[in-house]
Design a protein around this motif. Structure first.
Motif, PDB file in Angstrom:
ATOM      1  N   ASP A   1     -61.307  28.843 -26.942  1.00  0.00           N
ATOM      2  CA  ASP A   1     -60.551  28.088 -28.050  1.00  0.00           C
ATOM      3  C   ASP A   1     -59.205  27.257 -27.212  1.00  0.00           C
ATOM      4  OD1 ASP A   1     -59.162  27.769 -30.365  1.00  0.00           O
ATOM      5  OD2 ASP A   1     -58.177  29.742 -30.364  1.00  0.00           O
ATOM      6  N   PRO A   2     -58.966  26.340 -27.629  1.00  0.00           N
ATOM      7  CA  PRO A   2     -59.631  25.444 -28.684  1.00  0.00           C
ATOM      8  C   PRO A   2     -60.961  24.760 -28.240  1.00  0.00           C
ATOM      9  CG  PRO A   2     -57.865  24.251 -27.554  1.00  0.00           C
ATOM     10  CD  PRO A   2     -57.777  25.582 -27.074  1.00  0.00           C
ATOM     11  N   ASP A   3     -61.566  24.287 -29.073  1.00  0.00           N
ATOM     12  CA  ASP A   3     -62.982  23.690 -28.757  1.00  0.00           C
ATOM     13  C   ASP A   3     -62.715  22.513 -27.822  1.00  0.00           C
ATOM     14  OD1 ASP A   3     -63.822  25.263 -30.636  1.00  0.00           O
ATOM     15  OD2 ASP A   3     -64.159  23.616 -32.079  1.00  0.00           O
TER      16      ASP A   3
ATOM     17  N   ILE B   1     -66.338  14.045 -30.400  1.00  0.00           N
ATOM     18  CA  ILE B   1     -67.082  15.321 -30.516  1.00  0.00           C
ATOM     19  C   ILE B   1     -66.560  16.249 -29.680  1.00  0.00           C
ATOM     20  CG2 ILE B   1     -69.432  16.417 -30.381  1.00  0.00           C
ATOM     21  CD1 ILE B   1     -70.782  13.777 -31.208  1.00  0.00           C
ATOM     22  N   LYS B   2     -66.474  17.592 -30.207  1.00  0.00           N
ATOM     23  CA  LYS B   2     -65.879  18.581 -29.543  1.00  0.00           C
ATOM     24  C   LYS B   2     -67.061  19.800 -29.615  1.00  0.00           C
ATOM     25  CE  LYS B   2     -61.048  18.293 -30.834  1.00  0.00           C
ATOM     26  NZ  LYS B   2     -60.626  18.042 -29.269  1.00  0.00           N
ATOM     27  N   ILE B   3     -66.980  20.649 -28.755  1.00  0.00           N
ATOM     28  CA  ILE B   3     -68.132  21.810 -28.853  1.00  0.00           C
ATOM     29  C   ILE B   3     -67.428  23.066 -28.839  1.00  0.00           C
ATOM     30  CG2 ILE B   3     -67.932  22.170 -25.954  1.00  0.00           C
ATOM     31  CD1 ILE B   3     -70.950  22.727 -26.159  1.00  0.00           C
ATOM     32  N   HIS B   4     -68.007  23.670 -29.727  1.00  0.00           N
ATOM     33  CA  HIS B   4     -67.658  25.255 -30.098  1.00  0.00           C
ATOM     34  C   HIS B   4     -68.458  25.955 -29.445  1.00  0.00           C
ATOM     35  CE1 HIS B   4     -65.491  28.151 -32.744  1.00  0.00           C
ATOM     36  NE2 HIS B   4     -66.533  28.645 -32.840  1.00  0.00           N
ATOM     37  N   ILE B   5     -67.999  26.713 -28.374  1.00  0.00           N
ATOM     38  CA  ILE B   5     -68.903  27.260 -27.580  1.00  0.00           C
ATOM     39  C   ILE B   5     -68.530  28.749 -27.137  1.00  0.00           C
ATOM     40  CG2 ILE B   5     -67.901  26.291 -25.319  1.00  0.00           C
ATOM     41  CD1 ILE B   5     -70.950  26.212 -24.303  1.00  0.00           C
ATOM     42  N   GLY B   6     -69.572  29.795 -27.152  1.00  0.00           N
ATOM     43  CA  GLY B   6     -69.362  31.161 -26.698  1.00  0.00           C
ATOM     44  C   GLY B   6     -70.498  31.674 -25.935  1.00  0.00           C
ATOM     45  N   ARG B   7     -70.703  33.014 -25.914  1.00  0.00           N
ATOM     46  CA  ARG B   7     -71.854  33.480 -25.311  1.00  0.00           C
ATOM     47  C   ARG B   7     -72.277  34.950 -25.981  1.00  0.00           C
ATOM     48  NH1 ARG B   7     -70.695  36.857 -20.342  1.00  0.00           N
ATOM     49  NH2 ARG B   7     -68.756  37.942 -20.780  1.00  0.00           N
ATOM     50  N   ASN B   8     -73.410  35.291 -25.668  1.00  0.00           N
ATOM     51  CA  ASN B   8     -73.866  36.776 -25.900  1.00  0.00           C
ATOM     52  C   ASN B   8     -73.735  36.969 -27.521  1.00  0.00           C
ATOM     53  OD1 ASN B   8     -74.314  36.732 -23.326  1.00  0.00           O
ATOM     54  ND2 ASN B   8     -72.843  38.482 -22.813  1.00  0.00           N
ATOM     55  N   GLY B   9     -73.974  36.230 -28.400  1.00  0.00           N
ATOM     56  CA  GLY B   9     -73.937  36.343 -29.784  1.00  0.00           C
ATOM     57  C   GLY B   9     -72.454  36.287 -30.083  1.00  0.00           C
ATOM     58  N   TRP B  10     -72.127  35.193 -29.677  1.00  0.00           N
ATOM     59  CA  TRP B  10     -70.674  34.513 -30.038  1.00  0.00           C
ATOM     60  C   TRP B  10     -69.580  35.314 -29.775  1.00  0.00           C
ATOM     61  CZ3 TRP B  10     -70.045  29.430 -30.833  1.00  0.00           C
ATOM     62  CH2 TRP B  10     -70.910  28.842 -31.476  1.00  0.00           C
TER      63      TRP B  10
END
Length: 713
Positions: A122-124, A108-117
């Motif tokens: 990158d990469p996850d 399992i990988k996490i696709h993560i960002g902040r403040n509204g993406w």
């Protein structure tokens, strides 16, 4: 072998605990362990007292995952440590696949960002499996107010929380704050320039929808929700936001908006809607109006002409202009937008006027209007709803097996057999007047042939029906008061326009959608003060009742506007200042031009007796000497700098400075105690270069005392 000890670890083998087990007989040994909170797994092996006999499952030990008692259950879930992040410290994210799409994933990988993406990694990053959950630690950047995440198996299978994603609020991590749900750019609109509207559905009803639509209108003369754009425009997705550019129409005082998914999901700001003021988006002038200058103005003396412009909305023929001060006039062809170039200005008030004829064509005024797409119905069609303008609130009734709703075709009604009725009544603000037209669209489906009926009616204030238009089940044509029509049944809709031609007569226009107009006339008695729509007894148990839904929409009352012709005029005064060097506005002997040259106000109090630069010379004296009143080093010395005696001629030096705009002389007296100074009237202009000047005095008569001086020409 006896006894048996258990070696157990609850943290993946980092620490071990040795426990003496209890002999339960039949070669069984038992020990009850207390599981630590949030322990992900248990790993165990066994030994004797000395530890020289070991059973470790051939070196593999025995392991089992532990699901914590307070771990989330059901669909996939996310838990963070800390639960409510309150700083920029790292955040541990635990993802529980549970019964979600990734429940069997081995990676399992996490696709993560902040403040509204923003700032997506990158990469996850890959996550670490810990018992029943997968874990990742996020290093929180400064100025983070929200962490955004979804999950995938690296092979195209994603868990995005049913299109809602996961968003974890963060506080006290820098100065950044979450964006407003709705914002506009510019923040304070001025004029009729385009306005960019941004909608952020995070945490609201429309989060995760595939398309957001904006329901937008404007405020005119204090009345909100005018000129709603229909159908609602689709917004453009930009990351986590949706945007739309609105172009205010002249006369817009405010814009109002709510949002929807094109169906039944609406975000109306908890019934408060969103409203933003618009300043300076004025109505375009009509008739004959001077727009430049828009009001009386004053111009400098150097402005000898002016280009005047304006609008001539509806003006025909020619427009005549004149300047009362100069007596000059002209004529030019009428135009919606016009300019007169080079109007000569005299000194003083130029009263310039324009005149023309405005022909008003007959038109139509809207007195009342409403539509089912109005924001007033975003929460459904309910008693007392009053959208649009000019009508009273709805009065609604339905029996137990009848009802109402908002549908794609307008206000909807349904009814079942057994005498069930659904009806809707809309009061008028005032009775329908002669010349006024009431319009409505009705759209029916199937009609139950055993007593079904749908239609519209006009009634008096007491509820008595004065006129009606309807279709009864089993008929071939629509009917009206006074008889049937030649309009066949249709499920496309019928547009009706009822015009009261006299106090007791009417005309009726019936236009099937996609068909041709029919015209009827008849008599009517009484004041028309209400509209009524109904669906009666129009359903069976055949499972086709949705095809029998009945709709009305597009309510409107209009009246004709008169035609005729009016003479129009407008005027403006352009005051041109006089020659500042020949004008003395405060009558102190100093011209306005000198005041203006040195930055003084010629229209205020005199400054003649003030020494502005503290050089010992008053401003009035500096004017006479043509020196600078705001430069202490610029002054006329008013003394003889040098002299050369001779037998016949005495040479006297005056200045510097001198100026060729002034006259210089010498004065003589024979008595300094009681002097009487007599000019020699030489009146010699100063030097072109501002230098010293030599004056020649004829040595004649008795001797005396001399001084120099300067005066105005």
């Amino acid at each position: 072998m006896s006894p048996v000890y258990q070696q157990i670890s609850f943290d993946g083998g980092s620490t071990w605990s040795n426990r003496l087990m209890v002999n339960a007989g039949a070669n069984h040994w038992v020990y009850t362990n207390q599981v630590p909170d949030n322990a992900p797994s248990a790993t165990v092996w066994f030994q004797n007292t000395a530890g020289d006999v070991v059973d470790s499952n051939n070196g593999n030990n025995w392991s089992t995952a532990i699901r914590d008692c307070d771990a989330p259950v059901g669909p996939s879930a996310v838990v963070t440590v800390p639960e409510s992040p309150n700083s920029c410290d790292p955040i541990t994210i635990r993802y529980y696949p549970n019964e979600g799409v990734l429940q069997t994933a081995t990676n399992i990988k996490i696709h993560i960002g902040r403040n509204g993406w923003a700032d997506v990694i990158d990469p996850d990053p890959g996550m670490t499996k810990v018992g029943y959950y997968w874990e990742y630690t996020y290093v929180t950047p400064t100025n983070t107010w929200q962490v955004d995440m979804v999950f995938n198996n690296g092979a195209g299978v994603w868990d995005n929380n049913n299109k809602n994603d996961w968003h974890i609020p963060v506080i006290n991590c820098g100065t950044s704050t979450p964006p407003a749900t709705v914002s506009i750019n510019p923040p304070s609109p001025t004029g009729c320039d385009p306005i960019v509207i941004t909608y952020n559905p995070s945490g609201r009803e429309l989060v995760g929808v595939s398309q957001v639509y904006i329901h937008i209108g404007r405020t005119v003369n204090g009345v909100r929700w005018r000129d709603v754009i229909l159908p609602n425009p689709a917004m453009t997705q930009s990351g986590a936001n949706w945007t739309y550019t609105y172009h205010p129409v002249p006369g817009t005082e405010e814009i109002s908006m709510v949002f929807n998914d094109g169906g039944a999901i609406w975000d109306n700001n908890d019934d408060n809607d969103w409203h933003f003021a618009v300043d300076g988006c004025e109505e375009l002038p009509t008739g004959l109006v001077i727009t430049n200058p828009a009001a009386d103005i004053a111009v400098a003396n150097g402005v000898s002409s002016y280009d005047m412009s304006g609008v001539g909305d509806g003006v025909i023929g020619h427009i005549v202009w004149s300047n009362a001060l100069t007596g000059v006039s002209g004529i030019f062809p009428a135009a919606a937008s016009w300019t007169v170039s080079g109007i000569a200005l005299g000194v003083g008030g130029n009263d310039i006027s324009v005149r023309g004829t405005n022909v008003m064509m007959g038109g139509t005024a809207t007195n009342a209007i409403d539509n089912a797409s109005d924001a007033a119905y975003s929460g459904g069609w309910n008693n007392g709803n009053n959208g649009g303008t000019g009508f009273g609130g709805w009065v609604l009734y339905n029996d137990a097996n009848a009802g109402r709703f908002i549908g794609a075709h307008g206000w909807g009604m349904w009814s079942h057999e057994g005498g069930n009725l659904s009806e809707a009544i809309r009061p008028f603000s005032s009775p329908l007047g002669t010349g006024q037209t009431f319009s409505v669209r009705m759209k029916n489906g199937w009609l139950w042939e055993s007593g079904g009926s749908v239609g519209v009616a006009l009634r008096n204030s007491g509820g008595a029906t004065l006129w009606e238009f309807f279709f009864n089940g089993g008929d071939f044509y629509y009917s009206r008061s006074g008889g049937t029509t030649d309009v066949d049944w249709t499920d496309a809709g019928v547009d009706l326009a009822f015009t009261l031609t006299a106090t007791n007569a009417y005309n009726l226009s019936v236009t099937p959608v996609g068909g041709s107009e029919r015209l009827y006339s008849g008599a009517v008695t009484g004041e028309i003060a209400q509209f009524r729509a109904w669906s009666y007894n129009n359903g069976t148990s055949d499972g086709q009742n949705a095809n029998r839904d009945y709709f009305v929409n597009n309510l409107k009352i209009t009246s004709p506007t008169p035609s005729g012709a009016d003479d129009f005029s407008d005027s403006v005064i352009i005051t041109r200042a006089g020659d500042p060097w020949t004008t003395d506005s405060n009558s102190d002997g100093i011209p306005d031009g000198w005041y203006l040259r040195y930055g003084f106000n010629p229209y205020g109090d005199s400054i003649a007796n003030i020494d502005s630069d503290n050089d010992g010379v008053l401003n009035g004296e500096e004017y006479v000497a043509d020196t600078n009143p705001v430069n202490e080093h610029s002054m006329y010395p008013n003394r003889i700098e040098e002299w050369t005696p001779g037998d016949a001629v005495l040479l006297i030096q005056v200045g510097p400075p001198t100026t060729n705009s002034r006259l210089y002389d010498v004065w003589v007296t024979t008595n300094l105690l009681n002097p009487v100074w007599t000019p020699r009237n030489l009146n010699v202009p100063g030097a072109l270069n501002g230098g010293a000047l030599w004056l020649s005095v004829t040595n004649q008569g008795e001797g005396g005392y001399y001084r120099s001086g300067v005066r105005l020409p």
